[in-house]
Design a protein around this motif. Structure first.
Motif, mmCIF file in Angstrom:
data_model
loop_
_atom_site.group_PDB
_atom_site.id
_atom_site.type_symbol
_atom_site.label_atom_id
_atom_site.label_comp_id
_atom_site.label_asym_id
_atom_site.label_seq_id
_atom_site.Cartn_x
_atom_site.Cartn_y
_atom_site.Cartn_z
ATOM 1 N N THR A 93 1.004 -1.343 0.019
ATOM 2 C CA THR A 93 0.191 -0.280 -0.059
ATOM 3 C C THR A 93 0.798 1.318 0.324
ATOM 4 O O THR A 93 0.810 2.138 -0.558
ATOM 5 N N LEU A 94 1.811 1.714 0.866
ATOM 6 C CA LEU A 94 2.868 2.829 1.378
ATOM 7 C C LEU A 94 4.204 2.425 0.098
ATOM 8 O O LEU A 94 4.670 3.701 0.175
ATOM 9 N N ALA A 95 4.296 1.821 -0.336
ATOM 10 C CA ALA A 95 5.876 1.549 -1.322
ATOM 11 C C ALA A 95 5.303 2.796 -2.140
ATOM 12 O O ALA A 95 4.891 3.398 -3.482
ATOM 13 N N ASP A 96 6.649 3.579 -2.636
ATOM 14 C CA ASP A 96 6.747 5.020 -3.286
ATOM 15 C C ASP A 96 8.542 5.046 -3.292
ATOM 16 O O ASP A 96 9.332 4.605 -2.191
ATOM 17 N N ASP A 97 8.772 5.270 -4.360
ATOM 18 C CA ASP A 97 10.637 5.766 -4.414
ATOM 19 C C ASP A 97 10.990 5.949 -4.275
ATOM 20 O O ASP A 97 12.143 6.634 -4.172
ATOM 21 N N ASP A 98 10.178 7.019 -3.486
ATOM 22 C CA ASP A 98 10.590 8.827 -2.925
ATOM 23 C C ASP A 98 10.350 8.912 -1.360
ATOM 24 O O ASP A 98 10.577 9.968 -1.174
ATOM 25 N N ALA A 99 9.656 7.617 -0.880
ATOM 26 C CA ALA A 99 9.960 7.114 0.681
ATOM 27 C C ALA A 99 11.067 7.450 1.011
ATOM 28 O O ALA A 99 12.276 7.414 0.749
ATOM 29 N N VAL A 100 10.438 7.877 2.647
ATOM 30 C CA VAL A 100 12.120 7.954 3.286
ATOM 31 C C VAL A 100 11.666 6.868 4.909
ATOM 32 O O VAL A 100 10.839 6.313 5.025
ATOM 33 N N LEU A 101 13.074 6.307 5.076
ATOM 34 C CA LEU A 101 13.214 5.422 5.706
ATOM 35 C C LEU A 101 13.740 6.053 6.942
ATOM 36 O O LEU A 101 14.923 6.546 6.886
ATOM 37 N N VAL A 102 13.001 6.136 8.149
ATOM 38 C CA VAL A 102 13.296 6.638 9.608
ATOM 39 C C VAL A 102 13.747 5.750 10.466
ATOM 40 O O VAL A 102 12.942 4.878 11.037
ATOM 41 N N VAL A 103 14.674 6.077 11.469
ATOM 42 C CA VAL A 103 15.731 5.076 12.290
ATOM 43 C C VAL A 103 15.275 6.060 13.712
ATOM 44 O O VAL A 103 15.959 7.303 13.589
ATOM 45 N N GLN A 133 13.999 -0.891 28.828
ATOM 46 C CA GLN A 133 13.827 -1.544 28.183
ATOM 47 C C GLN A 133 14.270 -0.557 26.307
ATOM 48 O O GLN A 133 13.127 0.230 26.657
ATOM 49 N N ILE A 134 14.897 -1.130 25.880
ATOM 50 C CA ILE A 134 15.138 0.262 24.900
ATOM 51 C C ILE A 134 14.835 -0.648 23.056
ATOM 52 O O ILE A 134 15.888 -1.616 22.548
ATOM 53 N N GLY A 135 13.715 -0.242 22.431
ATOM 54 C CA GLY A 135 14.024 -0.738 21.478
ATOM 55 C C GLY A 135 14.190 0.714 20.225
ATOM 56 O O GLY A 135 13.362 1.128 20.127
ATOM 57 N N VAL A 136 15.290 0.219 18.882
ATOM 58 C CA VAL A 136 15.316 0.517 17.481
ATOM 59 C C VAL A 136 14.335 0.281 16.708
ATOM 60 O O VAL A 136 14.527 -0.918 16.282
ATOM 61 N N PHE A 137 14.093 0.946 15.757
ATOM 62 C CA PHE A 137 12.482 0.936 14.901
ATOM 63 C C PHE A 137 13.851 1.424 13.643
ATOM 64 O O PHE A 137 13.753 3.081 13.571
ATOM 65 N N ALA A 138 12.919 0.862 12.664
ATOM 66 C CA ALA A 138 12.470 1.771 11.336
ATOM 67 C C ALA A 138 10.910 1.850 10.830
ATOM 68 O O ALA A 138 10.313 0.959 11.000
ATOM 69 N N CYS A 139 11.036 2.400 10.527
ATOM 70 C CA CYS A 139 9.552 3.101 9.919
ATOM 71 C C CYS A 139 9.659 3.299 8.917
ATOM 72 O O CYS A 139 9.925 4.791 8.354
ATOM 73 N N TYR A 140 9.186 3.236 7.921
ATOM 74 C CA TYR A 140 8.841 3.811 6.239
ATOM 75 C C TYR A 140 7.338 4.988 6.069
ATOM 76 O O TYR A 140 6.782 4.676 6.430
ATOM 77 N N ALA A 141 7.794 6.282 5.544
ATOM 78 C CA ALA A 141 7.217 7.396 5.400
ATOM 79 C C ALA A 141 7.072 7.227 4.076
ATOM 80 O O ALA A 141 8.445 7.948 2.720
ATOM 81 N N SER A 142 5.796 7.111 3.546
ATOM 82 C CA SER A 142 5.642 7.904 1.825
ATOM 83 C C SER A 142 4.760 8.986 2.481
ATOM 84 O O SER A 142 3.898 9.080 3.087
ATOM 85 N N ARG A 143 4.149 9.489 1.054
ATOM 86 C CA ARG A 143 3.518 10.624 0.704
ATOM 87 C C ARG A 143 1.303 8.998 0.464
ATOM 88 O O ARG A 143 1.143 10.510 0.927
ATOM 89 N N HIS A 144 1.727 7.694 0.707
ATOM 90 C CA HIS A 144 1.007 7.095 1.124
ATOM 91 C C HIS A 144 0.259 6.957 2.373
ATOM 92 O O HIS A 144 -0.486 6.856 3.062
ATOM 93 N N GLY A 145 1.177 7.050 3.663
ATOM 94 C CA GLY A 145 0.784 6.859 4.650
ATOM 95 C C GLY A 145 2.259 6.574 5.466
ATOM 96 O O GLY A 145 3.296 6.365 4.874
#
Length: 402
Positions: A93-103, A133-145
């Protein structure tokens, strides 16, 4: 979800929930375990304010929390396989070549010493050093959500240096100490290997320099990574040539170097700051990877708070000609992971995990990530629902009153 009617939204809810449960089914060897996992997901999506074992059991109509707890503890299934499922599902649903991977990271406040990875350490969730506890996450952010697509539990050295403690929490034998930037690097590398479409990585100063920068340059990915004010800046081949700290560079800039730009919309409207962007050097992408071509620019992005003039600094890497406005938008995508943490904790019980084991944490968090991704997909599809063209009423001629 203003783009769809209530009826359409409810249909999306029902069909999406059936879909994700069917996707989860191959992870489990028995139908009854798969059914319990489905009920666990129902509980995360339910209205109960606390997503504890007893609360989820009551929502599922069980006499006690044992079946719910078994999903996180005694059951035999692969949380990493579920995490990959979440990633692939979100990208549909969210895929976009211009997306940003946020850590970024978040804290899970805990009592006692038995929960895997718990220690007295700083967490921004509490704004202080506390037992967590500490969790490190990767969030995918695009124009779709946006949605979480990966996660890692941070193990402090007081854990990795204690074999008996690691064994009691059922930590895999091959696990050793890794810094938070090293965990982030592994997640970014995994996303690249999986061919996740994105053009930039954004992160704060914890992850801002070193191996992550080198890896992204080699992969042909841009970045906007936070750095400290005392980080050494070097410029060459540009109008301004200097070697100085980021803080000193900011103080030396003339007023005309600053532009007021929005880092994206927040809950109260545009998130406005003053920004300055300096191009430091132009470099050939082929110098980092022989399969890449083109000129890329290394730069310094500076953010100044309008209210108190507090400064934040970012090391940037982007194709030559990329505008400051684009880089500001990339940095603004870091808001998506902050929103994700808040929503996942408040709505889906991200920090309500009661298990103490390594696999219990990863299973709980992965199921929450699935719930979050499902809602992101529903929101996008509901808002993208086809709306017919506006009907235009025929214009009436107005006769003057006699």
């Amino acid at each position: 979800m203003a783009g769809a009617s209530i009826e359409t939204t409810l249909e999306l809810w029902a069909s999406s929930l059936r879909d994700v449960k069917q996707r989860m089914r191959p992870l489990f060897s028995q139908d009854r375990v798969a059914a319990s996992a489905g009920q666990f997901l129902d509980g995360l999506l339910g209205n109960e304010p606390r997503k504890t074992g007893w609360m989820r059991a009551e929502a599922a109509g069980d006499a006690g929390p044992w079946r719910q707890q078994a999903i996180l503890g005694r059951g035999s299934w692969d949380a990493d396989a579920l995490c990959e499922l979440v990633r692939d599902y979100a990208l549909e649903t969210l895929a976009d070549d211009d997306a940003v991977l946020v850590v970024d990271e978040t804290g899970f406040l805990k009592q006692g010493k038995a929960s895997c990875g718990v220690a007295r350490q700083y967490t921004g969730s509490a704004g202080k050093i506390t037992n967590c506890q500490i969790g490190v996450f990767a969030c995918y952010a695009s124009r779709h959500g946006h949605a979480f697509i990966d996660r890692r539990l941070y193990l402090p050295k007081e854990w990795t240096d204690a074999p008996a403690r690691m064994k009691a929490a059922r930590v895999p034998k091959d696990m050793c100490f890794a810094t938070k930037p090293q965990l982030a690097r592994k997640m970014i590398a995994q996303a690249i290997v999986a061919k996740v479409p994105f053009s930039f990585v954004a992160a704060d100063s914890v992850y801002g320099t070193g191996d992550i920068e080198a890896m992204l340059r080699k992969a042909g990915k841009g970045y906007v990574l936070g750095i400290a004010s005392n980080h050494q800046i070097r410029s060459w081949g540009k109008a301004q040539v200097f070697v100085d700290t980021a803080g000193n560079v900011a103080q030396s800039l003339p007023g005309k170097a600053w532009r007021r730009l929005s880092a994206g919309d927040g809950t109260k409207g545009p998130r406005l700051y003053d920004w300055a962007y300096l191009e430091l050097a132009d470099l050939e992408a082929g110098d980092y990877n022989s399969t890449l071509t083109g000129t890329w620019t290394r730069g310094l992005l500076i953010r100044r708070n309008i209210g108190d003039s507090e400064l934040a600094f970012f090391s940037t890497w982007c194709p030559k000609g990329t505008s400051a406005k684009k880089l500001v938008a990339v940095e603004g995508c870091r808001w998506s992971i902050e929103d994700g943490f808040e929503t996942a904790k408040n709505e889906f019980g991200l920090d309500h995990n009661e298990t103490r084991s390594w696999h219990g944490w990863h299973r709980h968090v992965s199921l929450v990530m699935l719930a979050f991704a499902m809602m992101a997909a529903i929101r996008h599809r509901a808002n993208a629902a086809v709306v017919g063209p506006k009907k235009t009423l025929p214009r009436r001629s107005i006769k003057p009153r006699s």
